[in-house]
Design a protein around this motif. Structure first.
Motif, PDB file in Angstrom:
ATOM      1  N   ILE A  58       0.872  -1.179   0.000  1.00 48.56           N
ATOM      2  CA  ILE A  58       0.000   0.000   0.000  1.00 48.56           C
ATOM      3  C   ILE A  58       0.905   1.223   0.000  1.00 48.56           C
ATOM      4  CG2 ILE A  58      -1.783   1.275   1.254  1.00 48.56           C
ATOM      5  CD1 ILE A  58      -2.616  -1.405   2.511  1.00 48.56           C
ATOM      6  N   TYR A  59       0.583   2.176  -0.847  1.00 45.63           N
ATOM      7  CA  TYR A  59       1.353   3.410  -0.952  1.00 45.63           C
ATOM      8  C   TYR A  59       0.525   4.585  -0.418  1.00 45.63           C
ATOM      9  CZ  TYR A  59       4.097   0.563  -4.143  1.00 45.63           C
ATOM     10  OH  TYR A  59       4.856  -0.443  -4.699  1.00 45.63           O
ATOM     11  N   PRO A  60       0.467   4.746   0.901  1.00 46.60           N
ATOM     12  CA  PRO A  60      -0.324   5.847   1.471  1.00 46.60           C
ATOM     13  C   PRO A  60       0.303   7.189   1.125  1.00 46.60           C
ATOM     14  CG  PRO A  60       0.929   4.746   3.179  1.00 46.60           C
ATOM     15  CD  PRO A  60       1.151   3.969   1.919  1.00 46.60           C
ATOM     16  N   ARG A  61      -0.509   8.212   1.061  1.00 46.22           N
ATOM     17  CA  ARG A  61      -0.054   9.536   0.640  1.00 46.22           C
ATOM     18  C   ARG A  61       0.305  10.453   1.804  1.00 46.22           C
ATOM     19  NH1 ARG A  61       0.684   6.988  -3.378  1.00 46.22           N
ATOM     20  NH2 ARG A  61      -0.676   7.022  -5.169  1.00 46.22           N
ATOM     21  N   ASN A  62      -0.146  10.074   3.024  1.00 49.78           N
ATOM     22  CA  ASN A  62       0.132  10.959   4.155  1.00 49.78           C
ATOM     23  C   ASN A  62       0.030  10.174   5.465  1.00 49.78           C
ATOM     24  OD1 ASN A  62      -2.705  10.903   4.944  1.00 49.78           O
ATOM     25  ND2 ASN A  62      -3.049  12.243   3.181  1.00 49.78           N
ATOM     26  N   ALA A  63       0.382  10.834   6.556  1.00 49.18           N
ATOM     27  CA  ALA A  63       0.398  10.192   7.879  1.00 49.18           C
ATOM     28  C   ALA A  63      -0.988   9.717   8.298  1.00 49.18           C
ATOM     29  CB  ALA A  63       0.970  11.154   8.915  1.00 49.18           C
ATOM     30  N   GLU A  64      -2.031  10.446   7.930  1.00 43.31           N
ATOM     31  CA  GLU A  64      -3.393  10.039   8.294  1.00 43.31           C
ATOM     32  C   GLU A  64      -3.749   8.703   7.646  1.00 43.31           C
ATOM     33  OE1 GLU A  64      -8.033  11.400   7.801  1.00 43.31           O
ATOM     34  OE2 GLU A  64      -6.474  12.858   7.335  1.00 43.31           O
TER      35      GLU A  64
ATOM     36  N   ILE B 153      -1.643   6.376   6.725  1.00 44.76           N
ATOM     37  CA  ILE B 153      -0.830   5.362   7.393  1.00 44.76           C
ATOM     38  C   ILE B 153      -1.486   4.948   8.700  1.00 44.76           C
ATOM     39  CG2 ILE B 153       1.372   4.917   8.552  1.00 44.76           C
ATOM     40  CD1 ILE B 153       2.657   6.795   6.432  1.00 44.76           C
ATOM     41  N   GLU B 154      -1.905   5.922   9.490  1.00 46.91           N
ATOM     42  CA  GLU B 154      -2.537   5.637  10.777  1.00 46.91           C
ATOM     43  C   GLU B 154      -3.818   4.827  10.593  1.00 46.91           C
ATOM     44  OE1 GLU B 154      -4.378   7.930  14.657  1.00 46.91           O
ATOM     45  OE2 GLU B 154      -3.061   9.024  13.306  1.00 46.91           O
ATOM     46  N   ARG B 155      -4.634   5.200   9.622  1.00 50.42           N
ATOM     47  CA  ARG B 155      -5.894   4.488   9.387  1.00 50.42           C
ATOM     48  C   ARG B 155      -5.634   3.043   8.963  1.00 50.42           C
ATOM     49  NH1 ARG B 155      -9.510   7.961   5.558  1.00 50.42           N
ATOM     50  NH2 ARG B 155     -10.975   6.291   6.016  1.00 50.42           N
ATOM     51  N   ILE B 156      -4.648   2.834   8.105  1.00 47.30           N
ATOM     52  CA  ILE B 156      -4.312   1.482   7.656  1.00 47.30           C
ATOM     53  C   ILE B 156      -3.783   0.648   8.821  1.00 47.30           C
ATOM     54  CG2 ILE B 156      -2.716   0.139   6.217  1.00 47.30           C
ATOM     55  CD1 ILE B 156      -2.907   2.603   4.217  1.00 47.30           C
ATOM     56  N   MET B 157      -2.873   1.208   9.599  1.00 44.03           N
ATOM     57  CA  MET B 157      -2.252   0.473  10.697  1.00 44.03           C
ATOM     58  C   MET B 157      -3.249   0.149  11.814  1.00 44.03           C
ATOM     59  SD  MET B 157       0.682  -0.093   9.511  1.00 44.03           S
ATOM     60  CE  MET B 157       1.611  -0.764  10.885  1.00 44.03           C
TER      61      MET B 157
ATOM     62  N   THR C  19       4.127  -3.813   7.981  1.00 40.85           N
ATOM     63  CA  THR C  19       5.369  -3.126   8.336  1.00 40.85           C
ATOM     64  C   THR C  19       5.452  -1.869   7.494  1.00 40.85           C
ATOM     65  OG1 THR C  19       6.642  -4.343   6.680  1.00 40.85           O
ATOM     66  CG2 THR C  19       6.605  -5.252   8.906  1.00 40.85           C
ATOM     67  N   ILE C  20       6.162  -0.903   8.005  1.00 38.99           N
ATOM     68  CA  ILE C  20       6.346   0.355   7.276  1.00 38.99           C
ATOM     69  C   ILE C  20       7.784   0.397   6.786  1.00 38.99           C
ATOM     70  CG2 ILE C  20       6.375   2.863   7.450  1.00 38.99           C
ATOM     71  CD1 ILE C  20       4.228   2.610   9.620  1.00 38.99           C
TER      72      ILE C  20
END
Length: 54
Positions: free
Chosen positions: A29-35, A37-41, A49-50
């Motif tokens: 997954i290529y998230p575009r921002n910290a939000e 990333i947080e939602r996915i995690m 893993t990041i």
């Protein structure tokens, strides 16, 4: 031979957002921002893993 696709790619704003390869057993997954990333995690049951860009 499976009737299901082996490799799936999902796009967001004309860029790959999620890519999979079932025979290689990976999903990225290529998230575009910290939000994002947080939602996915915070998805219950996800094992992730990041990895930072080099």
């Amino acid at each position: 031979m499976s009737k299901h696709p082996e490799d799936l790619y999902f796009f967001k704003n004309d860029e790959v957002w999620l890519a999979t390869s079932s025979h290689e057993e990976w999903c990225v997954i290529y998230p575009r921002n910290a939000e994002e990333i947080e939602r996915i995690m915070n998805i219950k049951g996800i094992v992730a893993t990041i990895e930072e860009d080099e």
